[in-house]
Design an enzyme around this catalytic site. Sequence first.
Site, PDB file in Angstrom:
ATOM      1  N   CYS A 206       0.839  -1.185   0.000  1.00 56.03           N
ATOM      2  CA  CYS A 206       0.000   0.000   0.000  1.00 56.03           C
ATOM      3  C   CYS A 206       0.883   1.247   0.000  1.00 56.03           C
ATOM      4  O   CYS A 206       1.772   1.379   0.850  1.00 56.03           O
ATOM      5  CB  CYS A 206      -0.903  -0.006   1.230  1.00 56.03           C
ATOM      6  SG  CYS A 206      -1.833   1.531   1.452  1.00 56.03           S
ATOM      7  N   CYS A 209       0.313   3.210   3.597  1.00 55.71           N
ATOM      8  CA  CYS A 209       0.764   2.704   4.916  1.00 55.71           C
ATOM      9  C   CYS A 209       1.735   1.534   4.819  1.00 55.71           C
ATOM     10  O   CYS A 209       2.196   1.033   5.848  1.00 55.71           O
ATOM     11  CB  CYS A 209      -0.440   2.314   5.761  1.00 55.71           C
ATOM     12  SG  CYS A 209      -1.294   0.823   5.176  1.00 55.71           S
ATOM     13  N   CYS A 228      -6.520  -1.937   0.635  1.00 58.17           N
ATOM     14  CA  CYS A 228      -5.678  -2.104   1.827  1.00 58.17           C
ATOM     15  C   CYS A 228      -6.578  -2.313   3.036  1.00 58.17           C
ATOM     16  O   CYS A 228      -7.365  -1.419   3.377  1.00 58.17           O
ATOM     17  CB  CYS A 228      -4.790  -0.880   2.031  1.00 58.17           C
ATOM     18  SG  CYS A 228      -3.781  -0.979   3.528  1.00 58.17           S
ATOM     19  N   CYS A 231      -5.618   0.663   5.909  1.00 57.14           N
ATOM     20  CA  CYS A 231      -5.907   2.094   5.867  1.00 57.14           C
ATOM     21  C   CYS A 231      -7.044   2.473   4.922  1.00 57.14           C
ATOM     22  O   CYS A 231      -7.444   3.634   4.876  1.00 57.14           O
ATOM     23  CB  CYS A 231      -4.652   2.885   5.500  1.00 57.14           C
ATOM     24  SG  CYS A 231      -4.162   2.737   3.762  1.00 57.14           S
ATOM     25  N   ASP A 356      21.281  -6.757 -17.876  1.00 55.05           N
ATOM     26  CA  ASP A 356      21.123  -7.699 -16.770  1.00 55.05           C
ATOM     27  C   ASP A 356      20.076  -8.736 -17.168  1.00 55.05           C
ATOM     28  O   ASP A 356      18.900  -8.406 -17.343  1.00 55.05           O
ATOM     29  CB  ASP A 356      20.694  -6.949 -15.514  1.00 55.05           C
ATOM     30  CG  ASP A 356      20.493  -7.857 -14.309  1.00 55.05           C
ATOM     31  OD1 ASP A 356      20.694  -9.083 -14.438  1.00 55.05           O
ATOM     32  OD2 ASP A 356      20.119  -7.341 -13.241  1.00 55.05           O
TER      33      ASP A 356
END
Length: 450
Positions: A206, A209, A228, A231, A356
């Site tokens: 989230c 939070c 979430c 929150c 990479d």
Amino acid sequence: MSLRSTIAITVGKSAQWFLKTFMKGGSSYPGKLALKIDPKILDHYSDLYEVVVVTGTNGKTLTTALTVNILQQQYEEVLTNPTGANMVQGIVSTFLSAKPKKNQKNFAVLEIDEASLAKVTEYIKPELFVFTNIFRDQMDRYGEIYTTYRLIVEGAAKAPAATILANGDSPIFNSLATVNPRKYYGFDHQPDHEQMAHYNTDGVLCPECHHILHYKMITYANLGKYYCPNCGFSRPELDYKLTEMREMDNTSAQFVIDGESYGIEVGGMYNVYNALAATAVAEMYNVPPAKIRAGLAYDEKVFGRQEIIDIDGKQCTLVLVKNPVGLNQVIDMIGLSPYPFSLVALLNANYADGVDVSWIWDGNHEAFAEMAIPAVIAGGDRHTDMALRLKVAGIAEEKLTEVPDLDTVISEIAKLPTQHVYILATYTAVLQLRKKLADKGYIKGGMTRG
């Protein structure tokens, strides 16, 4: 138009004509010349065109192509950059080839690399930004996903009046406030069902939070109806919705968006998202459903997006892969195939691919071991890395051939035991393979993306 702009356009068009006539290519050099004469030349074209910019990690090319196809059903002049020329000089070159119509809407639908967006919007102010998704991709070029998102938000902020049309199923597109107004598209095709994303999924914290996000519906990766529980952060209200997936296989899909039935001639959930984005753009510009249907149904495969190429009787499907999420969606699409197939995996590590190659270990190659594939070829500059990954995934050594040279790859394809072959290749490997196939007469042209 100013005198400087007139001179810049004349010089640019002349250079473009010369290069196309005598050098068999236009390149971005004419745009570079025009910019030197008039750095504000794109101001002139901004007055003549409704500019739509498509950006994001995956899906830019097909979303752009579908959007162009749809708008062409309604409008006479729809300009785009099919060769992927998305730096400023390439954009100018694209406009130099245009023939805008007077007294009607002219559109420019431009695919822009995430890292290039802020540079391009210094020179041109779009009316609409389309954000497809942000996934981990070429960390050496873009950094982590939140850095990438900040780049495109900052690029869009240079055209603050432009609307951002974002994938509402992606939590990252709801993580920052923007100066631009926003609209969202997404999936709303299943009943709510409590679930969480796979443990090896990026972008599921989230942004408010840092609690792990929960989902009531997941399409793939971290996309879906998120919320979430700590929150209350949650997916925004969708402005454009896919409400039904009627059918999907490895070559096509049928679905319902905002009450209308549509279809596309490419497979995979990830491509349905591209169609949804293009449809949302069309709805914003009031294109009727019948014309949207016609645009989506246009069956011309674009660069590395499930192109079908006949190689000595083998039906080869060429698919660009460049990051774990995109690769996994391609693997899921391949798994829907109703016929036996062989596999070719080409891995390069040039700058345009990302140097990479560790990302291949996050792809679900293990799924291939469950598909009873009779023969697999590992090729490309990093063929050894590709072969090792496939061996670890469970591909039996007697089924796996390591082939460094692309000319040999092409000749080996003709010997494969199945009529159908999937070729998965990174960006420069696609370019190199298509060039060789063109030289050998299997396809026309080799380097363009359209």
